[in-house]
Design a protein around this motif. Structure first.
Motif, PDB file in Angstrom:
ATOM      1  N   MET A 124       0.850  -1.175   0.000  1.00 31.75           N
ATOM      2  CA  MET A 124       0.000   0.000   0.000  1.00 31.75           C
ATOM      3  C   MET A 124       0.896   1.239   0.000  1.00 31.75           C
ATOM      4  O   MET A 124       1.869   1.310   0.736  1.00 31.75           O
TER       5      MET A 124
ATOM      6  N   GLN B 273      -2.655   5.530  -1.371  1.00 32.35           N
ATOM      7  CA  GLN B 273      -3.691   4.519  -1.150  1.00 32.35           C
ATOM      8  C   GLN B 273      -4.186   4.547   0.302  1.00 32.35           C
ATOM      9  O   GLN B 273      -5.370   4.378   0.554  1.00 32.35           O
ATOM     10  N   ALA B 274      -3.277   4.763   1.237  1.00 34.15           N
ATOM     11  CA  ALA B 274      -3.675   4.849   2.649  1.00 34.15           C
ATOM     12  C   ALA B 274      -4.565   6.069   2.875  1.00 34.15           C
ATOM     13  O   ALA B 274      -5.590   5.983   3.564  1.00 34.15           O
TER      14      ALA B 274
ATOM     15  N   PHE C 285      -7.943   5.338   1.489  1.00 34.80           N
ATOM     16  CA  PHE C 285      -8.649   4.418   2.378  1.00 34.80           C
ATOM     17  C   PHE C 285      -9.340   5.188   3.499  1.00 34.80           C
ATOM     18  O   PHE C 285     -10.518   4.973   3.792  1.00 34.80           O
TER      19      PHE C 285
ATOM     20  N   GLN D 196      -5.636  -3.254   7.350  1.00 32.36           N
ATOM     21  CA  GLN D 196      -5.732  -3.062   5.899  1.00 32.36           C
ATOM     22  C   GLN D 196      -4.350  -3.223   5.260  1.00 32.36           C
ATOM     23  O   GLN D 196      -4.204  -3.891   4.239  1.00 32.36           O
ATOM     24  N   VAL D 197      -3.349  -2.616   5.873  1.00 29.15           N
ATOM     25  CA  VAL D 197      -1.992  -2.720   5.345  1.00 29.15           C
ATOM     26  C   VAL D 197      -1.502  -4.168   5.439  1.00 29.15           C
ATOM     27  O   VAL D 197      -0.923  -4.699   4.491  1.00 29.15           O
TER      28      VAL D 197
END
Length: 147
Positions: A1, A5-6, A9, A30-31
């Motif tokens: 990621m 992208q983080a 999110f 998530q990561v």
């Protein structure tokens, strides 16, 4: 990621826990791509989790507070008006903005900006345009959480 992208999110979900389990997604999980047992530092992606969590903490688009059960929580800017409207539903200390800084001595220090001192003027200006149901709808997953 990636950092982008983080950030996407957090923006998509609006409210994200940094690493704890709860009623909203966790950035660390998530990561990691999986539930994390124990501390995330020991996870193979621990360094990436650290790097991305610090990037989110530095974003001007994200409030870092402890609104969910006293755990580090990210609230994206588009939900700040909902937090303001429903602030009475949460412990005031958990609405404070938190920021970790490093001192010249190499120690970590937590800077706390109390609620509502962190609330920007444009956020307050948006309050008049909100429907009564919008804040409740947006914060529904966390309204019953112990704060």
């Amino acid at each position: 990621m990636t950092t982008a992208q983080a950030r996407a999110f957090v923006k998509r979900h609006g409210i994200v826990l940094e690493s704890a389990r709860g009623p909203v997604p966790s950035l660390a999980e998530q990561v990691a791509g999986e539930p994390i047992r124990g501390g995330w530092w020991a996870h193979p992606k621990g360094k990436q989790i650290f790097r991305l969590s610090r990037a989110i903490r530095e974003s001007p688009e994200v409030l870092v507070c402890r609104i969910i059960g006293g755990k580090v929580t990210y609230v994206h800017r588009h939900l700040w008006p909902a937090v303001v409207v429903l602030s009475g539903q949460f412990a005031r200390k958990n609405l404070a903005a938190i920021k970790e800084v490093h001192t010249p001595e190499g120690k970590h220090k937590l800077l706390i900006t109390p609620y509502p001192d962190w609330v920007p003027k444009e956020c307050c200006e948006r309050l008049a345009n909100l429907t009564p149901a919008w804040p409740i709808q947006k914060l529904a997953p966390i309204l019953d959480c112990e704060s």
